[in-house]
Write an enzyme that holds these catalytic residues in place. Structure first.
Site, mmCIF file in Angstrom:
data_model
loop_
_atom_site.group_PDB
_atom_site.id
_atom_site.type_symbol
_atom_site.label_atom_id
_atom_site.label_comp_id
_atom_site.label_asym_id
_atom_site.label_seq_id
_atom_site.Cartn_x
_atom_site.Cartn_y
_atom_site.Cartn_z
ATOM 1 C CB VAL A 189 -0.816 0.178 1.223
ATOM 2 C CG1 VAL A 189 -2.180 -0.969 1.195
ATOM 3 C CG2 VAL A 189 -0.385 -0.073 2.547
ATOM 4 C CE LYS A 190 2.734 2.130 4.808
ATOM 5 N NZ LYS A 190 3.567 1.143 5.711
ATOM 6 C CG LEU A 191 4.958 6.772 -1.703
ATOM 7 C CD1 LEU A 191 3.721 7.219 -2.335
ATOM 8 C CD2 LEU A 191 4.843 6.690 -0.047
#
Ligand SMILES: *Cc1c(COP(=O)(O)O)cnc(C)c1O
Length: 387
Positions: A189-191
């Site tokens: 879900v992060k960058l």
């Protein structure tokens, strides 16, 4: 209709080919791809050293250990974060405390930190480490926190799990100008993602060496670090108690490939965020505030409901959105209100800004592949839910 998640990785054919290449190579566990990934992230951020780990939680733990956090010590962080930002202290046998947030940025409040430090100094209970969390990808006021670190003698671990690709006062987050160690997460879900993964960055070669050693059982193969004379070419020494927190080359290949697209991801997130700002303008919600010193990585787009102007509760609005197939979420339940932390003595009411923020917050879907039509669907569902 297909439901829209709040976050989603963007893995393309190039990423997949990069992983396949490693699978056909001689190395699967930590090897040359991990080294290339570390060097690439260090270069991207302008940091001296980078140490990849199996996740950001492990990187936070190693960072605390490298800075010698232990029993009798104290670590302070933001209550508006994922539990890992605080748990890392408990892993080391240290105590945790929190600093309330700024009601505009939702980051650790520098005024609250300053007040708490002044009081702690009188009581002889100053923290050894402060962990500012760059909430939603927007950097904390690091210059002010650094000035306080110099005055009060604490070390800084930036939890930049949301913030790779962001910048602060014209420099990339992770440059190490203000923090002793910066931590990134590569959860999907992060960058950018490696499946699971994390990294610790520093400009201090001694800390980097320590992070390396702790990542792999506390074992050293450097002759200059050894206590005894090497008995042969096979010889290694365990010098301290470390862990197996390594990243695999399979994961690093994915990360390295993803890193090439990071700037594009962040740009796309900004474009979508600006579009949300416009679409939400007439609704009873507060959109994210942009601090002039920071260029956010926009990991999250968080709105706050103006609960005093609507006849619905946050719980009802959230449920209506989920019912409409919108994968909203809430970031974060204040850490100190978690049962585990209450049992350590923290009470609801202790960090009122974080609690007030939490009571009205909803995270809307935001990820590079989110389409304009989907965004329109989110906004009309929200419009209906608050009516
Ligand atoms: C995701 C996250 C972590 C933990 O990251 P993992 O890679 O899942 O261990 C820590 N802190 C914050 C603020 C996060 O968002």
């Amino acid at each position: 209709m297909k439901s829209i998640p709040y976050g989603r990785q963007d893995v393309n054919e190039t990423d997949i080919q990069a992983v396949i290449e490693v699978l056909r190579s001689d190395w699967l566990t930590q090897g040359p791809a991990v080294e290339r990934f570390e060097q690439a992230v260090a270069d991207y951020c302008g940091a001296g050293f980078a140490v990849a780990t199996c996740n950001a939680t492990a990187a936070l733990h190693l960072a605390c250990r490298a800075l010698e956090l232990g029993p009798g010590d104290m670590l302070w962080t933001s209550p508006n974060s994922f539990v890992a930002s605080a748990n890392c202290a408990l892993y080391c046998g240290a105590a945790v405390d929190f600093v309330d947030i700024d009601p505009r940025t939702y980051n650790m409040s520098v005024e609250a930190l300053e007040d708490k430090l002044a009081l702690a100094e009188k009581q002889g209970r100053l923290p050894k480490i402060v962990v500012p969390v760059h909430f939603a990808g927007q950097a904390c006021d690091m210059r002010a926190i650094r000035a306080l670190a110099e005055r009060y003698g604490f070390r800084i671990i930036e939890d930049a799990s949301h913030a790779i690709g962001g910048s602060y006062r014209g420099e990339r987050v992770g440059s190490g100008r203000y923090a002793d160690i910066t931590v990134f997460s590569f959860h999907p879900v992060k960058l950018i993602t490696t499946g699971e993964g994390g990294m610790a960055l520093t400009n201090d070669s001694g800390l980097a060496r320590r992070l390396h050693r702790l990542r792999s059982h506390g074992i050293s193969r450097e002759p200059e670090a050894m206590r005894q004379a090497p008995e042969g070419l096979w010889y290694y020494e365990q010098i301290e108690l470390g862990f197996n927190y390594r990243l695999t080359d399979i994961q690093a290949a994915l990360g390295l490939s993803q890193l090439q697209r990071l700037d594009g991801f962040v740009e796309r997130r900004h474009e979508l965020a600006r579009r949300y700002d416009v679409l939400l303008a007439g609704l009873p919600v507060i959109a994210p505030w942009r601090h002039p010193d920071a260029h956010s990585a926009f990991h999250l787009y968080v709105i706050r409901l103006r609960l005093d102007t609507i006849s619905r509760t946050r719980r009802e609005v959230f449920a209506a959105l989920r019912e409409a197939g919108i994968g909203v979420n809430v970031h974060y339940i204040p850490i100190h209100t978690q049962p585990y932390y209450r049992q350590l003595g923290f009470m609801p009411g202790a960090f009122p800004q974080a609690e007030k923020y939490y009571a009205a917050a909803i995270t809307l879907p935001l990820y590079p592949q989110l389409r304009a039509e989907e965004q329109d669907r989110v906004c009309s569902a929200l419009c209906e839910a608050v009516a």
